[in-house]
Design a protein around this motif. Structure first.
Motif, PDB file in Angstrom:
ATOM      1  N   ASN A   1      -5.347   9.647  -1.458  1.00  0.00           N
ATOM      2  CA  ASN A   1      -4.427   9.431  -0.459  1.00  0.00           C
ATOM      3  C   ASN A   1      -4.856   8.100   0.298  1.00  0.00           C
ATOM      4  OD1 ASN A   1      -2.191  11.045  -1.222  1.00  0.00           O
ATOM      5  ND2 ASN A   1      -3.776  12.774  -0.891  1.00  0.00           N
ATOM      6  N   ASP A   2      -6.578   7.633   0.307  1.00  0.00           N
ATOM      7  CA  ASP A   2      -7.267   7.357   1.163  1.00  0.00           C
ATOM      8  C   ASP A   2      -7.576   5.716   1.118  1.00  0.00           C
ATOM      9  OD1 ASP A   2      -6.600   9.677   3.276  1.00  0.00           O
ATOM     10  OD2 ASP A   2      -8.899   9.641   2.835  1.00  0.00           O
ATOM     11  N   ILE A   3      -7.392   4.416   1.719  1.00  0.00           N
ATOM     12  CA  ILE A   3      -7.343   3.226   1.703  1.00  0.00           C
ATOM     13  C   ILE A   3      -8.382   2.777   2.944  1.00  0.00           C
ATOM     14  CG2 ILE A   3      -7.126   0.573   1.620  1.00  0.00           C
ATOM     15  CD1 ILE A   3      -4.538   1.463  -0.176  1.00  0.00           C
TER      16      ILE A   3
ATOM     17  N   ASP B   1       0.840  -0.922   0.467  1.00  0.00           N
ATOM     18  CA  ASP B   1       0.086  -0.047  -0.084  1.00  0.00           C
ATOM     19  C   ASP B   1       0.447   1.160  -0.021  1.00  0.00           C
ATOM     20  OD1 ASP B   1      -2.276  -1.428   0.113  1.00  0.00           O
ATOM     21  OD2 ASP B   1      -2.420  -1.105   2.439  1.00  0.00           O
TER      22      ASP B   1
ATOM     23  N   TYR C   1      -4.969   5.671   6.317  1.00  0.00           N
ATOM     24  CA  TYR C   1      -6.293   4.453   6.276  1.00  0.00           C
ATOM     25  C   TYR C   1      -7.117   5.210   7.148  1.00  0.00           C
ATOM     26  CZ  TYR C   1      -2.807   0.940   4.637  1.00  0.00           C
ATOM     27  OH  TYR C   1      -1.293   0.174   4.406  1.00  0.00           O
TER      28      TYR C   1
ATOM     29  N   LEU D   1     -13.663   7.039  -3.703  1.00  0.00           N
ATOM     30  CA  LEU D   1     -12.539   5.969  -3.742  1.00  0.00           C
ATOM     31  C   LEU D   1     -12.585   5.514  -4.449  1.00  0.00           C
ATOM     32  CD1 LEU D   1     -11.907   7.354  -0.553  1.00  0.00           C
ATOM     33  CD2 LEU D   1     -11.390   5.134   0.233  1.00  0.00           C
TER      34      LEU D   1
ATOM     35  N   ASN E   1      -0.591   4.471  -0.099  1.00  0.00           N
ATOM     36  CA  ASN E   1      -1.292   5.694   0.486  1.00  0.00           C
ATOM     37  C   ASN E   1      -1.040   6.170   1.769  1.00  0.00           C
ATOM     38  OD1 ASN E   1      -1.620   3.066   2.463  1.00  0.00           O
ATOM     39  ND2 ASN E   1      -3.601   3.600   3.534  1.00  0.00           N
TER      40      ASN E   1
ATOM     41  N   TYR F   1     -11.177   0.591   5.099  1.00  0.00           N
ATOM     42  CA  TYR F   1     -11.421  -0.911   5.446  1.00  0.00           C
ATOM     43  C   TYR F   1     -12.817  -0.472   6.424  1.00  0.00           C
ATOM     44  CZ  TYR F   1      -7.114  -2.806   4.134  1.00  0.00           C
ATOM     45  OH  TYR F   1      -5.720  -3.145   3.669  1.00  0.00           O
TER      46      TYR F   1
ATOM     47  N   PRO G   1     -11.021  -0.706  -5.237  1.00  0.00           N
ATOM     48  CA  PRO G   1     -10.049  -1.696  -4.527  1.00  0.00           C
ATOM     49  C   PRO G   1      -8.978  -0.962  -3.427  1.00  0.00           C
ATOM     50  CG  PRO G   1      -9.709  -1.287  -6.962  1.00  0.00           C
ATOM     51  CD  PRO G   1     -10.790  -0.323  -6.900  1.00  0.00           C
ATOM     52  N   ALA G   2      -9.471   0.441  -2.942  1.00  0.00           N
ATOM     53  CA  ALA G   2      -9.397   1.266  -2.320  1.00  0.00           C
ATOM     54  C   ALA G   2     -10.563   1.051  -0.716  1.00  0.00           C
ATOM     55  CB  ALA G   2      -8.945   2.269  -2.313  1.00  0.00           C
ATOM     56  N   ILE G   3     -11.688   0.494  -1.380  1.00  0.00           N
ATOM     57  CA  ILE G   3     -12.485  -0.084  -0.324  1.00  0.00           C
ATOM     58  C   ILE G   3     -13.016  -1.151   0.230  1.00  0.00           C
ATOM     59  CG2 ILE G   3     -14.729   0.538   0.541  1.00  0.00           C
ATOM     60  CD1 ILE G   3     -14.829   2.567  -1.379  1.00  0.00           C
ATOM     61  N   ARG G   4     -12.051  -1.984   1.286  1.00  0.00           N
ATOM     62  CA  ARG G   4     -11.744  -3.109   1.460  1.00  0.00           C
ATOM     63  C   ARG G   4     -13.246  -3.400   2.573  1.00  0.00           C
ATOM     64  NH1 ARG G   4      -5.399  -2.046   1.289  1.00  0.00           N
ATOM     65  NH2 ARG G   4      -5.483  -2.387  -0.413  1.00  0.00           N
TER      66      ARG G   4
END
Length: 250
Positions: free
Chosen positions: A212-214, A113, A118, A236, A115, A216, A239-242
């Protein structure tokens, strides 16, 4: 990582909230448990009629490496009235064993990652994977200079699982911010980062940034879906939202 079946022996338990217990086990076969923070195990048992069933529990153990032989395997268990799994755990005495398999899941921090921040969002026992990730998050804050925001939804202060631990971590680790969101009742002397409402109401305050953000998302499916849609609107990429949804089962 091979999926294993193994016995777990209960070492200790305590109540985290009126309807949630924290259980600590060790593998009763003397073997290590090779897991990545964010993964879960499955507990196997039978209904009263003999039908086989299973339940999934994220590992809450605070660890940045695989669990060695004899190291504790920790989970948080929500009690469901009349639930078969609840009956299993409530009747389990210290020294008693259950059967488990795992680890499973990909709800983990990715080593590549890039980013800047988080956004960790949870309700209820959905916060347990984030507890397990704390050593990894601390290392990334130190090594990459990232920021971490944990938005955690609960109805009341007594239902804020591991709240004291997350507050202590936030006080100790600059770059980590803990934002409890209470939907029903606020604590008597709330920290400045406490909010009154649901977690999805406060996303805008943190200006989610697609570059810039991931994020969860873990816990109540309605919360997960609402935050997923909001985060997409903020730009977002998917794929950046898990995501991991927790559904209570009897």
């Amino acid at each position: 990582m091979a999926i294993q079946h193994f016995p777990l022996k209960l070492v200790s338990r305590r109540m985290l909230a009126p309807t949630v217990g924290h259980y600590a086990f060790v593998r009763d076969d003397g073997q290590p448990l090779d897991y990545i923070p964010g993964q879960f195990i499955q507990v196997h048992f039978q209904y009263a009629d003999g039908t086989a069933t299973k339940r999934s529990y994220s590992l809450a153990t605070i660890h940045d490496h695989a669990l060695g032989a004899g190291e504790e395997v920790e989970i948080a268990v929500s009690y469901v009235p009349g639930g078969a799994a609840t009956a299993l755990f409530e009747s389990l005495a210290e020294g008693g064993t259950i059967n488990a398999s795992g680890p499973f899941g990909r709800f983990c921090l990715a080593p590549n990652d890039a980013n800047r921040r988080y956004l960790l969002i949870a309700t209820g026992t959905g916060v347990t994977p984030y507890r397990a990730m704390l050593p990894q998050l601390e290392a990334q804050i130190r090594d990459r200079g990232i920021e971490v925001v944990l938005l955690f939804g609960a109805r009341t202060p007594e239902e804020l699982l591991y709240g004291d631990e997350f507050r202590a971590f936030a006080d100790r680790v600059p770059g980590f911010r803990f934002v409890p969101c209470f939907s029903r009742e606020l604590p008597a002397d709330p920290h400045p980062d406490v909010r009154h409402g649901y977690v999805q109401q406060f996303l805008a305050e943190f200006s989610p940034d697609g570059a810039n953000d991931i994020a969860y998302l873990c816990g109540n499916p309605n919360m997960v879906d609402a935050c997923f849609e909001s985060l997409k609107e903020y730009g977002l990429p998917v794929p950046a939202i898990r995501r991991e949804k927790y559904v209570s089962s009897k």
